[in-house]
Design a protein around this motif. Structure first.
Motif, mmCIF file in Angstrom:
data_model
loop_
_atom_site.group_PDB
_atom_site.id
_atom_site.type_symbol
_atom_site.label_atom_id
_atom_site.label_comp_id
_atom_site.label_asym_id
_atom_site.label_seq_id
_atom_site.Cartn_x
_atom_site.Cartn_y
_atom_site.Cartn_z
ATOM 1 N N LEU A 117 1.252 13.394 5.325
ATOM 2 C CA LEU A 117 0.232 13.146 6.347
ATOM 3 C C LEU A 117 -1.065 12.640 5.730
ATOM 4 O O LEU A 117 -1.728 11.772 6.298
ATOM 5 C CB LEU A 117 -0.033 14.421 7.146
ATOM 6 C CG LEU A 117 1.062 14.892 8.107
ATOM 7 C CD1 LEU A 117 0.604 16.144 8.843
ATOM 8 C CD2 LEU A 117 1.438 13.800 9.097
ATOM 9 N N GLY A 118 -1.428 13.198 4.576
ATOM 10 C CA GLY A 118 -2.642 12.740 3.912
ATOM 11 C C GLY A 118 -2.548 11.287 3.501
ATOM 12 O O GLY A 118 -3.494 10.507 3.674
ATOM 13 N N LYS A 119 -1.399 10.909 2.950
ATOM 14 C CA LYS A 119 -1.205 9.515 2.542
ATOM 15 C C LYS A 119 -1.139 8.595 3.761
ATOM 16 O O LYS A 119 -1.625 7.461 3.719
ATOM 17 C CB LYS A 119 0.070 9.403 1.707
ATOM 18 C CG LYS A 119 -0.037 10.086 0.347
ATOM 19 C CD LYS A 119 1.232 9.911 -0.460
ATOM 20 C CE LYS A 119 1.125 10.616 -1.802
ATOM 21 N NZ LYS A 119 0.059 10.058 -2.650
ATOM 22 N N LEU A 120 -0.539 9.083 4.836
ATOM 23 C CA LEU A 120 -0.492 8.286 6.061
ATOM 24 C C LEU A 120 -1.902 8.043 6.599
ATOM 25 O O LEU A 120 -2.216 6.937 7.055
ATOM 26 C CB LEU A 120 0.365 8.990 7.110
ATOM 27 C CG LEU A 120 0.524 8.276 8.453
ATOM 28 C CD1 LEU A 120 1.152 6.895 8.266
ATOM 29 C CD2 LEU A 120 1.361 9.109 9.418
ATOM 30 N N ALA A 149 3.670 4.134 9.194
ATOM 31 C CA ALA A 149 4.462 5.367 9.127
ATOM 32 C C ALA A 149 5.872 5.089 8.630
ATOM 33 O O ALA A 149 6.424 5.843 7.817
ATOM 34 C CB ALA A 149 4.501 6.034 10.501
ATOM 35 N N ALA A 150 6.482 4.003 9.117
ATOM 36 C CA ALA A 150 7.846 3.660 8.697
ATOM 37 C C ALA A 150 7.900 3.321 7.221
ATOM 38 O O ALA A 150 8.787 3.790 6.488
ATOM 39 C CB ALA A 150 8.357 2.481 9.530
ATOM 40 N N MET A 151 6.946 2.532 6.750
ATOM 41 C CA MET A 151 6.963 2.120 5.348
ATOM 42 C C MET A 151 6.636 3.286 4.428
ATOM 43 O O MET A 151 7.197 3.388 3.329
ATOM 44 C CB MET A 151 5.954 0.978 5.136
ATOM 45 C CG MET A 151 6.120 0.260 3.814
ATOM 46 S SD MET A 151 7.767 -0.471 3.641
ATOM 47 C CE MET A 151 8.140 -0.055 1.944
ATOM 48 N N LEU A 152 5.778 4.168 4.860
ATOM 49 C CA LEU A 152 5.460 5.331 4.032
ATOM 50 C C LEU A 152 6.657 6.275 3.948
ATOM 51 O O LEU A 152 6.897 6.888 2.903
ATOM 52 C CB LEU A 152 4.246 6.061 4.589
ATOM 53 C CG LEU A 152 3.562 7.026 3.632
ATOM 54 C CD1 LEU A 152 2.949 6.259 2.458
ATOM 55 C CD2 LEU A 152 2.483 7.826 4.337
ATOM 56 N N PHE A 153 7.408 6.385 5.035
ATOM 57 C CA PHE A 153 8.630 7.195 5.003
ATOM 58 C C PHE A 153 9.631 6.623 4.011
ATOM 59 O O PHE A 153 10.248 7.351 3.223
ATOM 60 C CB PHE A 153 9.244 7.272 6.399
ATOM 61 C CG PHE A 153 10.619 7.854 6.426
ATOM 62 C CD1 PHE A 153 10.823 9.200 6.149
ATOM 63 C CD2 PHE A 153 11.724 7.059 6.699
ATOM 64 C CE1 PHE A 153 12.107 9.747 6.168
ATOM 65 C CE2 PHE A 153 12.999 7.597 6.714
ATOM 66 C CZ PHE A 153 13.194 8.945 6.442
ATOM 67 N N ILE A 154 9.790 5.298 4.026
ATOM 68 C CA ILE A 154 10.695 4.649 3.069
ATOM 69 C C ILE A 154 10.214 4.898 1.642
ATOM 70 O O ILE A 154 11.007 5.184 0.742
ATOM 71 C CB ILE A 154 10.787 3.140 3.367
ATOM 72 C CG1 ILE A 154 11.447 2.902 4.722
ATOM 73 C CG2 ILE A 154 11.568 2.413 2.268
ATOM 74 C CD1 ILE A 154 11.409 1.465 5.185
ATOM 75 N N GLY A 162 0.802 -1.211 0.000
ATOM 76 C CA GLY A 162 0.000 0.000 0.000
ATOM 77 C C GLY A 162 0.837 1.263 0.000
ATOM 78 O O GLY A 162 0.550 2.214 -0.739
ATOM 79 N N ALA A 163 1.896 1.290 0.807
ATOM 80 C CA ALA A 163 2.775 2.460 0.854
ATOM 81 C C ALA A 163 3.481 2.668 -0.482
ATOM 82 O O ALA A 163 3.634 3.807 -0.943
ATOM 83 C CB ALA A 163 3.793 2.302 1.981
ATOM 84 N N CYS A 164 3.901 1.577 -1.105
ATOM 85 C CA CYS A 164 4.565 1.677 -2.412
ATOM 86 C C CYS A 164 3.620 2.262 -3.458
ATOM 87 O O CYS A 164 4.010 3.124 -4.253
ATOM 88 C CB CYS A 164 5.060 0.304 -2.859
ATOM 89 S SG CYS A 164 6.415 -0.359 -1.874
ATOM 90 N N ILE A 165 2.386 1.814 -3.453
ATOM 91 C CA ILE A 165 1.408 2.308 -4.432
ATOM 92 C C ILE A 165 1.109 3.784 -4.201
ATOM 93 O O ILE A 165 1.013 4.572 -5.147
ATOM 94 C CB ILE A 165 0.113 1.473 -4.356
ATOM 95 C CG1 ILE A 165 0.360 0.050 -4.840
ATOM 96 C CG2 ILE A 165 -0.996 2.117 -5.189
ATOM 97 C CD1 ILE A 165 -0.815 -0.886 -4.634
ATOM 98 N N LEU A 166 0.997 4.188 -2.940
ATOM 99 C CA LEU A 166 0.637 5.568 -2.626
ATOM 100 C C LEU A 166 1.655 6.568 -3.164
ATOM 101 O O LEU A 166 1.288 7.624 -3.694
ATOM 102 C CB LEU A 166 0.484 5.733 -1.110
ATOM 103 C CG LEU A 166 -0.825 5.230 -0.507
ATOM 104 C CD1 LEU A 166 -0.758 5.241 1.010
ATOM 105 C CD2 LEU A 166 -1.996 6.074 -0.982
ATOM 106 N N TYR A 167 2.942 6.260 -3.025
ATOM 107 C CA TYR A 167 3.949 7.198 -3.515
ATOM 108 C C TYR A 167 4.336 6.938 -4.964
ATOM 109 O O TYR A 167 4.883 7.820 -5.618
ATOM 110 C CB TYR A 167 5.186 7.187 -2.612
ATOM 111 C CG TYR A 167 5.141 8.324 -1.615
ATOM 112 C CD1 TYR A 167 5.452 9.624 -1.990
ATOM 113 C CD2 TYR A 167 4.755 8.104 -0.308
ATOM 114 C CE1 TYR A 167 5.385 10.677 -1.095
ATOM 115 C CE2 TYR A 167 4.685 9.145 0.608
ATOM 116 C CZ TYR A 167 5.009 10.429 0.209
ATOM 117 O OH TYR A 167 4.940 11.464 1.100
#
Length: 247
Positions: free
Chosen positions: A108-111, A163-168, A79-84
């Motif tokens: 923050l919105g993506k989180l 949060a960690a995966m979205l930061f990456i 999910g984090a990969c797709i979001l960014y």
């Protein structure tokens, strides 16, 4: 007020971006797959669990949650990969900078979207656990409150991982590098001793913890640590954005 004004454009932009991806089907399919784990386990080996003493919900969590948690973490990675990926594909992130949205509020919105997405697989898993309890342990009437507390605790433990995966993901322009990093972290941390108090606080390890195995003090420490880790990754994101702006 400025923060609210910055986040308002995200409420309409982000869902429109996700329509062109497999984001929702991924979380739906992953939640269904994780929900099948206790059902299949009980179907194949029912007597192994029905003869055990103790709460049926605790029995089911002890037998199935490790695999279910790993599937949940893999869902967060995807999910984090797709979001960014939607931002870096076609330099869309540069176009976003022309809108009244700061990069940090974009994060923050993506989180927020990723955190809300965690509820879909967890709800499906909760329904599966409840149906298993009702079918194989029909005499137990106290499963409802245990189920709510247990799933709510697992939801809280998934937040630092999100949060960690979205930061990456925010620092990796190539989705495959981000995905590979996430998968490596998932399988590297899965072999770490979760009983160790320090190791158990790591974002990719904490979702494996189960509420009924912890004391009240340990539960408080876990929840406080999760809140601190979310703040930490938000601070790291602000530092990264400042470095990126200067480079």
């Amino acid at each position: 007020m400025k923060a609210v004004q910055s986040l308002l454009p995200l409420s309409s932009l982000e869902p429109r971006k996700l329509k062109r991806t497999g984001y929702v089907p991924a979380f739906l399919g992953g939640g269904l797959l994780a929900g099948l784990v206790p059902f299949i386990n009980m179907t194949v080996r029912p007597t192994m669990f029905t003869t055990q003493p103790g709460s049926p919900f605790h029995i089911l969590m002890d037998a199935n949650w490790q695999l279910m948690a790993q599937l949940n973490i893999l869902l967060l990675v995807c999910g984090a990969c797709i979001l960014y990926h939607t931002e870096y594909e076609g330099n869309a992130i540069q176009k976003t900078e022309t809108l009244p949205v700061t990069p940090f509020f974009l994060f923050l919105g993506k989180l927020g979207i990723l955190i809300l997405s965690c509820l879909l697989p967890l709800c499906l898993e909760a329904i599966s656990l409840l149906l298993c309890c009702m079918h194989w342990f029909p005499d137990d009437a106290a499963v409802g409150m245990l189920l709510i507390k247990g799933i709510a605790f697992e939801f809280a433990l998934m937040l630092p991982t999100a949060a960690a995966m979205l930061f990456i993901s925010s620092i990796c322009r190539n989705m495959w590098i981000c995905l590979g990093t996430g998968v490596i972290l998932v399988f590297m941390t899965s072999v770490l001793p979760a009983d160790n108090a320090v190791m158990a606080m790591l974002p990719f390890v904490s979702p494996y913890r189960i509420l009924h195995r912890l004391s009240h003090t340990q539960t408080f420490h876990m929840l406080a640590g999760c809140a601190g880790e979310i703040v930490l990754f938000c601070l790291l994101e602000t530092i990264y954005l400042k470095i990126r702006r200067l480079s």
